[in-house]
Design a protein around this motif. Sequence first.
Motif, PDB file in Angstrom:
ATOM      1  N   PHE A  49      38.108  56.542  50.628  1.00 34.93           N
ATOM      2  CA  PHE A  49      39.198  55.712  50.559  1.00 34.93           C
ATOM      3  C   PHE A  49      38.838  54.316  50.659  1.00 34.93           C
ATOM      4  N   GLU A  50      38.844  53.451  49.517  1.00 36.19           N
ATOM      5  CA  GLU A  50      38.291  51.989  49.508  1.00 36.19           C
ATOM      6  C   GLU A  50      39.213  50.901  48.734  1.00 36.19           C
ATOM      7  N   SER A  51      39.413  49.971  49.190  1.00 39.71           N
ATOM      8  CA  SER A  51      40.245  48.798  48.614  1.00 39.71           C
ATOM      9  C   SER A  51      39.485  47.942  47.890  1.00 39.71           C
ATOM     10  N   ARG A  52      40.094  47.250  46.870  1.00 38.97           N
ATOM     11  CA  ARG A  52      39.444  46.381  45.951  1.00 38.97           C
ATOM     12  C   ARG A  52      40.501  45.413  45.651  1.00 38.97           C
ATOM     13  N   PRO A  53      40.434  44.072  45.782  1.00 35.87           N
ATOM     14  CA  PRO A  53      41.441  43.040  45.317  1.00 35.87           C
ATOM     15  C   PRO A  53      41.700  43.206  43.952  1.00 35.87           C
ATOM     16  N   ALA A  54      43.217  43.104  43.797  1.00 41.77           N
ATOM     17  CA  ALA A  54      43.647  43.567  42.431  1.00 41.77           C
ATOM     18  C   ALA A  54      43.599  42.176  41.371  1.00 41.77           C
ATOM     19  N   ARG A  55      43.123  41.086  42.148  1.00 43.24           N
ATOM     20  CA  ARG A  55      43.100  39.821  41.201  1.00 43.24           C
ATOM     21  C   ARG A  55      44.188  39.402  40.444  1.00 43.24           C
ATOM     22  N   VAL A  56      45.245  40.168  40.989  1.00 39.69           N
ATOM     23  CA  VAL A  56      46.680  39.529  40.230  1.00 39.69           C
ATOM     24  C   VAL A  56      47.674  39.477  41.399  1.00 39.69           C
ATOM     25  N   GLY A  57      48.145  38.309  41.766  1.00 39.77           N
ATOM     26  CA  GLY A  57      48.843  38.065  42.945  1.00 39.77           C
ATOM     27  C   GLY A  57      48.124  37.808  44.240  1.00 39.77           C
ATOM     28  N   THR A  58      49.046  37.565  45.253  1.00 44.44           N
ATOM     29  CA  THR A  58      48.215  37.312  46.481  1.00 44.44           C
ATOM     30  C   THR A  58      48.146  38.397  47.582  1.00 44.44           C
ATOM     31  N   TRP A  59      47.135  38.842  47.955  1.00 38.56           N
ATOM     32  CA  TRP A  59      46.958  40.012  49.004  1.00 38.56           C
ATOM     33  C   TRP A  59      47.532  41.195  48.256  1.00 38.56           C
ATOM     34  N   GLU A  60      47.269  41.575  47.056  1.00 37.74           N
ATOM     35  CA  GLU A  60      47.492  42.972  46.417  1.00 37.74           C
ATOM     36  C   GLU A  60      45.941  43.568  46.293  1.00 37.74           C
ATOM     37  N   TYR A  61      46.097  44.862  46.647  1.00 38.13           N
ATOM     38  CA  TYR A  61      44.952  45.755  46.247  1.00 38.13           C
ATOM     39  C   TYR A  61      45.263  46.891  45.524  1.00 38.13           C
ATOM     40  N   TYR A  62      43.854  47.188  44.763  1.00 39.16           N
ATOM     41  CA  TYR A  62      43.951  48.675  44.182  1.00 39.16           C
ATOM     42  C   TYR A  62      43.092  49.538  45.219  1.00 39.16           C
ATOM     43  N   PHE A  63      43.660  50.898  45.632  1.00 42.29           N
ATOM     44  CA  PHE A  63      42.870  51.613  46.403  1.00 42.29           C
ATOM     45  C   PHE A  63      42.235  52.788  45.391  1.00 42.29           C
TER      46      PHE A  63
END
Length: 360
Positions: free
Chosen positions: A309-323
Amino acid sequence: MDDELNTRLKPLRERIDALDAQLIALLNQRAAVALEVGEVKKHFNAPVFRPEREQQVIARLQDMSNGPLASEHISAIWREIMSASRALEKTVKAAYLGPVGTYSEQAMHEYFGQSIEGLPCPSIDEVFRSVEAGAAEFGVVPVENSTEGAVSRTLDLLLQTQLTIGGELALPIHHNLLTLSGGLTGVKRVCAHAQALAQCQRWLATNAPHLERQAVSSNAEAARMAAEDPTVAAIAGDRAATHYGLQVAYALIQDDPHNRTRFVMIGKERTGVSGHDQTSLIVSVANEPGAVFKLLEPLARHSVSMTRFESRPARVGTWEYYFYIDVEGHRDEPAVAAALTELGQKAEFLKILGSYPRAR
């Protein structure tokens, strides 16, 4: 002593020669059947390489064996046998991060066997493009290292691509310090990929603090530079040393003796069930309390084990992530399929990267 030794060895060698004669006859029979398999696959336009089938063959043979060959020896032998058989059916090409001599090339050969045709690429992006464009059937890309963590560019490209993951390999990484002379006299700088420099930083600080450190595109590129310039040392593996005619000044200089890199194989075909699989996916959720807990709850309810399980910044919006998540099992197995269906209903975004045989 030599006469007595030869007398004792002679009957044993004759037995080995007789067994080799039987083996070569059986291998050629196997190859002939493989050619028939290839003709049937052509008729149905089926893929030549089926990783789940090869995994099943190796696992069955490992279970049948009573020794003295170890399981890893059986795997290595049969992978080459199947690689040679595949080459009789069709030349299969795999793209990898080049140039020749990289760990990506080594991973390609360990996974597909020596009969694969390699296509060296200047970047991970180009590996993806080569497979997407049809220049290669498969691509080999690093996804994470046990010391340095995730390979960010690979994760970003997996999010964007239509390709699927069809296999994985965990490759032990053995870094050597290579020079033209086999020593450090006259050497002024050490070159390597940034991750390799990071993986050897303690050794370099202790044993070669005077050397300037320079990051380059790959360890193999560093080896190429060292082959042309006696003032340059390279951090690279045995394959690069052999290819570029370098000598090992110091062996096994990685700070972590258990250093490993996980590679995934990407392609256009989905992989079937092998019985020892895992599924990789990317999800995103709304930024609200309890969102991740709700997202993962279907996995627990259907007894699907999560292994990564690892998170990556989504680069769209603020403090949104892809897991980025890995789970045990294949997407076509009932429990995994049910969990993924529910997870898709709860997630704002779900992408299944692929189901494939787990590395053993």
